[in-house]
Design an enzyme around this catalytic site. Structure first.
Site, PDB file in Angstrom:
ATOM      1  N   LEU B  44      61.964 -12.583  76.505  1.00 18.53           N
ATOM      2  CA  LEU B  44      62.015 -11.689  75.458  1.00 18.53           C
ATOM      3  C   LEU B  44      63.404 -11.190  75.107  1.00 18.53           C
ATOM      4  O   LEU B  44      63.977 -10.880  74.319  1.00 18.53           O
ATOM      5  CB  LEU B  44      60.873 -10.847  75.201  1.00 18.53           C
ATOM      6  N   ALA B  45      63.641 -10.360  76.088  1.00 19.41           N
ATOM      7  CA  ALA B  45      65.122  -9.852  76.101  1.00 19.41           C
ATOM      8  C   ALA B  45      66.204 -10.476  76.135  1.00 19.41           C
ATOM      9  O   ALA B  45      66.962 -10.374  75.186  1.00 19.41           O
ATOM     10  CB  ALA B  45      65.199  -8.707  77.349  1.00 19.41           C
ATOM     11  N   GLY B  46      66.151 -11.752  76.844  1.00 21.59           N
ATOM     12  CA  GLY B  46      67.401 -12.620  76.848  1.00 21.59           C
ATOM     13  C   GLY B  46      67.419 -13.242  75.714  1.00 21.59           C
ATOM     14  O   GLY B  46      68.611 -13.304  75.139  1.00 21.59           O
ATOM     15  N   HIS B 267      48.256  -2.466  87.557  1.00 24.89           N
ATOM     16  CA  HIS B 267      47.391  -2.723  86.514  1.00 24.89           C
ATOM     17  C   HIS B 267      45.924  -2.484  86.609  1.00 24.89           C
ATOM     18  O   HIS B 267      45.697  -3.256  87.592  1.00 24.89           O
ATOM     19  CB  HIS B 267      47.724  -3.901  85.626  1.00 24.89           C
ATOM     20  N   ARG B 331      47.354   3.547  82.752  1.00 26.91           N
ATOM     21  CA  ARG B 331      47.011   2.446  83.788  1.00 26.91           C
ATOM     22  C   ARG B 331      47.055   3.219  85.119  1.00 26.91           C
ATOM     23  O   ARG B 331      46.241   2.832  86.006  1.00 26.91           O
ATOM     24  CB  ARG B 331      48.328   1.619  83.743  1.00 26.91           C
ATOM     25  N   HIS B 402      51.603  -5.402  88.551  1.00 28.09           N
ATOM     26  CA  HIS B 402      51.778  -5.973  87.347  1.00 28.09           C
ATOM     27  C   HIS B 402      53.237  -6.029  86.678  1.00 28.09           C
ATOM     28  O   HIS B 402      53.826  -6.792  85.918  1.00 28.09           O
ATOM     29  CB  HIS B 402      50.926  -5.151  86.451  1.00 28.09           C
ATOM     30  N   GLU B 426      62.645  -6.001  81.137  1.00 33.60           N
ATOM     31  CA  GLU B 426      62.204  -5.254  82.502  1.00 33.60           C
ATOM     32  C   GLU B 426      63.189  -5.243  83.687  1.00 33.60           C
ATOM     33  O   GLU B 426      62.979  -4.460  84.582  1.00 33.60           O
ATOM     34  CB  GLU B 426      61.097  -6.322  82.890  1.00 33.60           C
ATOM     35  N   ARG B 436      54.549   2.799  82.598  1.00 35.56           N
ATOM     36  CA  ARG B 436      54.779   2.321  81.410  1.00 35.56           C
ATOM     37  C   ARG B 436      53.189   2.294  80.924  1.00 35.56           C
ATOM     38  O   ARG B 436      52.474   1.824  81.388  1.00 35.56           O
ATOM     39  CB  ARG B 436      55.309   0.749  81.460  1.00 35.56           C
ATOM     40  N   LEU B 442      56.795  -5.203  75.755  1.00 36.35           N
ATOM     41  CA  LEU B 442      57.285  -6.195  74.632  1.00 36.35           C
ATOM     42  C   LEU B 442      58.409  -5.572  73.712  1.00 36.35           C
ATOM     43  O   LEU B 442      59.266  -5.985  73.479  1.00 36.35           O
ATOM     44  CB  LEU B 442      56.279  -6.824  73.983  1.00 36.35           C
TER      45      LEU B 442
HETATM   46  C1  LIG Z   1      49.927 -11.030  82.613  1.00 37.30           C
HETATM   47  C2  LIG Z   1      50.877 -10.180  81.690  1.00 37.30           C
HETATM   48  C3  LIG Z   1      50.523  -9.346  80.420  1.00 37.30           C
HETATM   49  C4  LIG Z   1      51.166  -8.552  79.790  1.00 37.30           C
HETATM   50  N1  LIG Z   1      51.185  -8.145  78.756  1.00 37.30           N
HETATM   51  C5  LIG Z   1      52.022  -7.212  78.042  1.00 37.30           C
HETATM   52  C6  LIG Z   1      51.533  -6.842  76.818  1.00 37.30           C
HETATM   53  O1  LIG Z   1      50.404  -6.830  76.377  1.00 37.30           O
HETATM   54  N2  LIG Z   1      52.145  -5.869  76.127  1.00 37.30           N
HETATM   55  C7  LIG Z   1      53.532  -5.528  76.725  1.00 37.30           C
HETATM   56  O2  LIG Z   1      54.167  -4.926  76.092  1.00 37.30           O
HETATM   57  N3  LIG Z   1      53.859  -5.980  78.054  1.00 37.30           N
HETATM   58  C8  LIG Z   1      53.171  -6.991  78.533  1.00 37.30           C
HETATM   59  N4  LIG Z   1      53.445  -7.377  79.816  1.00 37.30           N
HETATM   60  C9  LIG Z   1      54.932  -7.241  80.275  1.00 37.30           C
HETATM   61  C10 LIG Z   1      55.873  -7.998  79.591  1.00 37.30           C
HETATM   62  O3  LIG Z   1      55.406  -9.325  79.374  1.00 37.30           O
HETATM   63  C11 LIG Z   1      57.114  -8.153  80.633  1.00 37.30           C
HETATM   64  O4  LIG Z   1      57.535  -6.904  80.901  1.00 37.30           O
HETATM   65  C12 LIG Z   1      58.111  -8.652  79.590  1.00 37.30           C
HETATM   66  O5  LIG Z   1      57.529  -9.863  78.897  1.00 37.30           O
HETATM   67  C13 LIG Z   1      59.377  -9.068  80.322  1.00 37.30           C
HETATM   68  O6  LIG Z   1      60.317  -9.577  79.670  1.00 37.30           O
HETATM   69  P1  LIG Z   1      61.909  -9.914  80.012  1.00 37.30           P
HETATM   70  O7  LIG Z   1      62.521 -10.669  78.865  1.00 37.30           O
HETATM   71  O8  LIG Z   1      62.515  -8.673  80.473  1.00 37.30           O
HETATM   72  O9  LIG Z   1      61.759 -10.726  81.345  1.00 37.30           O
HETATM   73  P2  LIG Z   1      60.908 -12.491  81.437  1.00 37.30           P
HETATM   74  O10 LIG Z   1      60.204 -12.753  80.449  1.00 37.30           O
HETATM   75  O11 LIG Z   1      60.389 -12.241  82.926  1.00 37.30           O
HETATM   76  O12 LIG Z   1      62.135 -13.447  81.534  1.00 37.30           O
HETATM   77  C14 LIG Z   1      63.098 -13.363  82.649  1.00 37.30           C
HETATM   78  C15 LIG Z   1      64.053 -14.521  82.196  1.00 37.30           C
HETATM   79  O13 LIG Z   1      64.891 -14.486  83.105  1.00 37.30           O
HETATM   80  C16 LIG Z   1      65.267 -15.840  83.589  1.00 37.30           C
HETATM   81  N5  LIG Z   1      65.813 -15.643  85.126  1.00 37.30           N
HETATM   82  C17 LIG Z   1      65.422 -14.734  86.200  1.00 37.30           C
HETATM   83  N6  LIG Z   1      66.049 -14.892  86.987  1.00 37.30           N
HETATM   84  C18 LIG Z   1      67.154 -15.764  86.755  1.00 37.30           C
HETATM   85  C19 LIG Z   1      68.217 -16.200  87.222  1.00 37.30           C
HETATM   86  N7  LIG Z   1      68.373 -15.962  88.626  1.00 37.30           N
HETATM   87  N8  LIG Z   1      68.856 -17.102  87.140  1.00 37.30           N
HETATM   88  C20 LIG Z   1      68.633 -17.841  85.830  1.00 37.30           C
HETATM   89  N9  LIG Z   1      67.591 -17.486  84.882  1.00 37.30           N
HETATM   90  C21 LIG Z   1      66.939 -16.379  85.632  1.00 37.30           C
HETATM   91  C22 LIG Z   1      64.078 -16.733  83.473  1.00 37.30           C
HETATM   92  O14 LIG Z   1      64.241 -17.893  83.359  1.00 37.30           O
HETATM   93  C23 LIG Z   1      63.520 -16.217  82.347  1.00 37.30           C
HETATM   94  O15 LIG Z   1      64.034 -16.722  81.214  1.00 37.30           O
HETATM   95  C24 LIG Z   1      52.514  -8.262  80.518  1.00 37.30           C
HETATM   96  C25 LIG Z   1      52.932  -8.789  81.587  1.00 37.30           C
HETATM   97  C26 LIG Z   1      52.044  -9.527  82.348  1.00 37.30           C
HETATM   98  C27 LIG Z   1      52.397 -10.013  83.721  1.00 37.30           C
END
Ligand SMILES: Cc1cc2nc3c(=O)[nH]c(=O)nc-3n(C[C@H](O)[C@H](O)[C@H](O)COP(=O)(O)OP(=O)(O)OC[C@H]3O[C@@H](n4cnc5c(N)ncnc54)[C@H](O)[C@@H]3O)c2cc1C
Ligand code: FES
Lengths: 250, 639
Positions: B44-46, B267, B331, B402, B426, B436, B442
């Site tokens: 989501l972030a990237g 969690h 949590r 979690h 994250e 959190r 999200l």
């Molecule tokens: C089961 C579950 C349910 C959840 N439900 C909720 C919810 O209902 N509401 C809420 O707000 N949050 C929820 N969360 C938390 C939330 O989903 C995450 O914190 C959030 O989506 C993280 O997003 P992000 O973009 O930071 O990282 P991620 O989605 O983890 O993306 C990481 C990205 O980095 C890339 N990457 C990582 N390392 C490397 C590397 N070395 N080289 C190249 N690429 C790399 C991966 O390929 C990926 O594209 C939940 C989490 C879980 C586990």
């Protein structure tokens, strides 16, 4: 339970492949299919052999990464279930299980059970989006969406892009995948301005990479998310209408 | 010694962000083309950051180790995303969302960041709806909301049980549109293995193509890490299998400080483990606590079938201990309460390792159809995994690792302590303090990606206009490539006897036992002596078959687990020096008489930011003091 596996091994995209036989012993009924493969791999590594490469990530049936033919069926015998959510209690002690990668011209094999599904991204890049610049949107509740439209869009948007539909199709066609994205966007008010352009562009790219649809219906049966084959008919209708419109404006 | 400057703007909290946006230097539209930005991670972030910066005109290169940007761990988020829209007129506001988040984080987050997060939350919903994200609607066609833990208003937007999936697909589609326009160059199946720093600035990265094994350098004017959290340090967690710490850890080794590493969220509602072969834990969304009631039998030797246990013999322990919030207590509190009951011997299920989450009352009140509409897919998932039908028998749940509140230290502009290196989502530590709240990750990922970073990065880039650029011929790139190659060769040459997973599982056990839901000085010291021993064994005895020039998942995992070992040590050290209990960090020595966390604001109202010293046993701690201007410290009470 004890099982015999016949697994497709292929060292690289152009290397010849073959089936290898492995014994999986002492498998727990509560394990998932992929955990069973983890166990086989653990033993292979201990013996200094390369583990079976397979695709997986969330192991919750949502990311669409996993995918393999299990006894000739995409994602295995349980309906509406991805390979990672298939549990070993579905099988019986002594079963022989044949495991192969997705086989479709649009998905070249990378190694063992791993395939390249980049062609799906090309279809989305062709038009599977609503063009809206970040920060330019109006207040969300100024776009009311009838609940039925929202629900229909969600039914279609539930596609996880795993490729089971293509793998199950004798023609290796990607109509179910493409129509799901079109149905999602085309059934919402936000998707209307680009509707025709989107439909024509996505169908064109789909046809470049994948086979043609001859209504076998295998895709719907294989889809772990229950995406409806009706969306294909809707896509075809939209496509015809868009072509007529394009011709008029040309 | 580095002085941590969070660069928090002056002025009243309500206008800090607007004022700062005005004060920041801008890069003109025509000049944006002259700057390149690397974004690692397309969760989501990237994805949201890469798409937005591409749209603004920067030359963006995005990387993910997934096979498509449609996949990332973000896709698994079930429950929803918060925003202060107050569409239901139940008294919500930006200030309330801000306050709830600071309080939920147990007063260990940076006030100004959290306020900004609450402000932009509303823009996120607007943006996502405009993109066609199919959020749940009411019959009148307007957006529906539900409640989440730690809040007494309905502010959570959701798309069935697949909110993360739909938000990620929205961001992925926005990214796809930019890929088509060639403003973003997307590299899938490409893993970052090192960050390259020249003259103190981040100037690029070294990657490995996971299909071909090719090692390559990429240069840019700025690097953004959006690589997610590190809960998989515990081996068993709710995270996707590939989640790891390597990107941020390697940045840490290159000079980026790591903040609050021990703040990890356990969690309350995951499915308990069923056997030792288990590879991950499955979350049951927190939203279930809207309608499910949590209980254990009152009698230690309860033998009756669940349905035969009458009301008076059930202990609804959250409702009992926290009457105001009940089953929707935050949590950390809910998890610890469940652990307390299970440790006391009241656990349910064949391994006595769970508590009940019971829907019978809600099914009676609302009908089976309403419950099916709200949670149908979660119920199906539960049944697929356990073989039990939650419409008939209560679910069994237990806490699981979690989310990680800790991460790279960033300032108000989301820049790490390495100039030119930013961290979002994250991967950074910024907004959640010591705990959190649900549906806020999200929100934070998309706030960072769509709205904050694309604005702040210009402030770093603007003064660099016209200055000479570093390219991949700089010797630092060759040096980083060599180091990466050497590590791979070392693993492949090692003729050990045990798999990478074996060591990962063992490491996870240590961290879970001593740096999980409850920590003690004694346990942490034990972990700090066990981890280096296990690591030495891992290095000597791990077996990585195959070669480096093809897809080799054992090799990928080996590098990630090596980093988890070092991170685990830092987590334990961080937990050891924080001699208080706050949020998810519960030190058994610091608790009130009735077992609640005992915070120490006089000595610990700070962020611990750790600097790599070259030796994992001797990191240097820096502190960012947390100043609260808008809210007053208060003891968290959910009673
Ligand atoms: C089961 C579950 C349910 C959840 N439900 C909720 C919810 O209902 N509401 C809420 O707000 N949050 C929820 N969360 C938390 C939330 O989903 C995450 O914190 C959030 O989506 C993280 O997003 P992000 O973009 O930071 O990282 P991620 O989605 O983890 O993306 C990481 C990205 O980095 C890339 N990457 C990582 N390392 C490397 C590397 N070395 N080289 C190249 N690429 C790399 C991966 O390929 C990926 O594209 C939940 C989490 C879980 C586990
Ligand atoms: S691994 Fe994600 S759907 Fe199977």
């Amino acid at each position: 339970m004890n099982l015999t596996l016949r697994v497709w091994r292929q060292a690289g995209p152009t290397a010849p492949g073959r089936f290898e036989t492995y014994e999986a012993n002492g498998v727990s009924e509560d394990s998932s299919f992929l955990e069973m493969l983890d166990g086989v791999n653990e033993e292979l590594v201990a013996a200094g052999e390369e583990p079976i490469e397979f695709m997986h990530d969330c192991r919750e049936g949502i990311c669409g990464t996993c995918g393999m033919m299990i006894n000739g069926q995409a994602h295995g015998p349980q309906a509406l279930t991805t390979a990672c959510q298939l549990h070993m209690r579905t099988f019986s002690d002594g079963d022989e299980i044949v495991v192969e990668p997705w086989r479709a011209a649009g998905f070249p094999i990378v190694k063992d059970l791993v395939v390249d599904r980049a062609a799906f991204d090309r279809i989305i890049e062709a038009g599977g989006y609503v063009s809206v610049e970040t920060g330019s949107a109006q207040d969300a509740n100024l776009i009311p969406v009838p609940k039925e439209s929202a629900d229909l869009a969600m039914d279609a948007a539930a596609c996880i892009g795993c490729g089971a539909c293509v793998a199950a199709c004798p023609n290796g066609a990607a109509q179910l995948f493409t129509s799901a994205k079109l149905m999602h966007l085309n059934s919402l008010p936000q998707g209307q301005p680009e509707r025709s352009e989107r439909t024509v562009a996505m169908v064109e790219v789909m046809e470049e990479h994948f086979g043609s649809c001859t209504n076998y219906g295998e895709c719907e049966a294989a889809c772990p998310k229950g995406i409806s084959i009706d969306f294909i008919a809707a896509m075809n209708r939209d496509h015809r209408r868009a072509l007529v419109r394009n011709r008029r404006s040309a | 010694m580095t002085v941590l400057d969070a660069k928090i703007p002056d002025g009243p909290i309500e206008s800090k962000w607007d004022d700062h946006r005005f004060a920041m230097r801008l890069v003109s539209p025509a000049n944006k083309r002259k700057f390149s930005v690397i974004v690692v991670g397309t969760g989501l972030a990237g994805a949201s950051a890469a798409a937005t910066m591409g749209e603004l005109g920067y030359q963006v290169k995005a990387f993910t180790f997934h096979d498509s940007a449609r996949r990332a761990h973000s896709i698994a988020a079930q429950g929803g995303i918060n925003a202060a829209k107050n569409y239901h007129g139940d008294g919500d506001s930006i200030y309330r969302l801000f306050y709830d988040t600071v309080k939920g984080g147990d007063f260990r987050s940076r006030e100004a960041n959290v306020y900004r997060l609450a402000q932009v939350s509303n823009n996120i919903i607007d943006q996502c709806v405009a993109q066609g994200v199919p959020f749940a609607r009411e019959y009148g066609g307007l957006l529906d909301n539900r409640s989440f833990g730690g809040a007494q208003v309905s502010r959570t937007f959701y798309a069935r049980g697949q909110t993360g999936q739909q938000l990620l697909l929205g961001a992925y589609q926005a990214l796809a549109a930019q890929v088509k326009k060639r403003t973003v160059e997307l590299h899938t199946k490409t893993e970052l293995l090192d960050i390259v720093v020249v003259d103190g600035r981040a100037v690029g990265i070294v990657t490995r193509n996971l299909h071909t094994g090719e090692i390559r350098s990429h240069a840019a004017d700025a690097v953004v890490l959006a690589t997610g959290g590190y809960s998989n340090v515990y081996f068993l967690s709710t995270n996707a299998m590939a989640c790891n710490t390597s990107a941020i850890w390697r940045a840490h080794r290159k000079g980026a400080m790591f903040a609050n590493p021990s703040f990890t969220q356990i969690h309350p509602t995951a499915i308990p483990t069923s056997d030792e072969f288990q590879s991950k834990l499955t979350l049951m969304s927190e939203s279930l606590r809207n309608d499910g009631r949590i209980w254990v039998p009152k009698d230690l030797d309860e033998q009756r079938a669940v349905a035969d246990i009458p009301e008076e013999d059930r202990d609804y322990f959250l409702e009992r201990r926290y009457p105001a919030f009940g089953n929707l207590a935050p949590r950390d509190i809910s998890s610890r309460a469940a652990k307390e009951r299970v440790d006391a011997g009241y656990g349910v299920g064949p391994m006595k390792n769970g508590v009940y989450l019971d829907f019978s009352e809600a099914i009676g009140r609302l009908g089976r159809d309403v419950i099916a509409e709200k949670y149908g897919n979660l119920f199906e998932m539960y049944e697929r995994i356990t073989g039990e039908n939650p419409y008939d028998v209560p679910m069994r749940i237990y806490p699981a690792p979690h989310y990680t509140m800790g991460g790279l230290w960033v300032d108000y502009e989301l820049q790490t302590t390495i100039p030119g290196l930013f961290a979002i989502g994250e991967a950074n530590f910024s907004d959640h303090g010591a705990n959190r709240l649900g549906a806020s990750a999200l929100m934070q990922g998309l706030a960072d990606g769509y709205f904050v970073l694309p604005a702040t990065i210009g402030n770093y880039l603007a003064p660099m206009l016209g200055k000479p650029k570093v390219d991949t011929t700089a010797p630092e790139f060759a040096e980083a490539e060599r180091a990466v190659q050497e590590q791979n060769d070392r693993f492949l040459r090692n003729n050990g006897t045990k798999s990478v997973d074996h060591y990962h599982r063992e490491l996870g056990r240590i961290v879970w036992d001593h740096c999980g839901m409850e920590r003690t000085r004694e346990g942490l010291e034990k972990a700090l002596s066990e981890i280096p021993t296990l690591r030495a064994e891992f290095e000597a005895n791990v077996r990585v078959p195959g070669s480096a020039d093809t897809l080799n998942s054992s090799l990928e995992k080996a590098g990630r687990v090596a980093d988890f070992f070092e991170l685990a040590e830092l987590m334990c050290r961080d937990a050891l020096v924080r001699e208080e209990s706050c949020g998810a960090h519960f030190r058994a020595e610091y608790q009130t008489e009735d077992g609640e966390a005992l915070r120490n604001d006089a000595d610990y109202a700070h962020v611990s930011a750790w600097e790599w010293s070259g030796d994992s046993a001797n990191p240097t701690e820096h502190r960012e003091q947390l100043e609260y201007e808008s809210v007053q410290f208060a003891t968290r009470s959910y009673k």
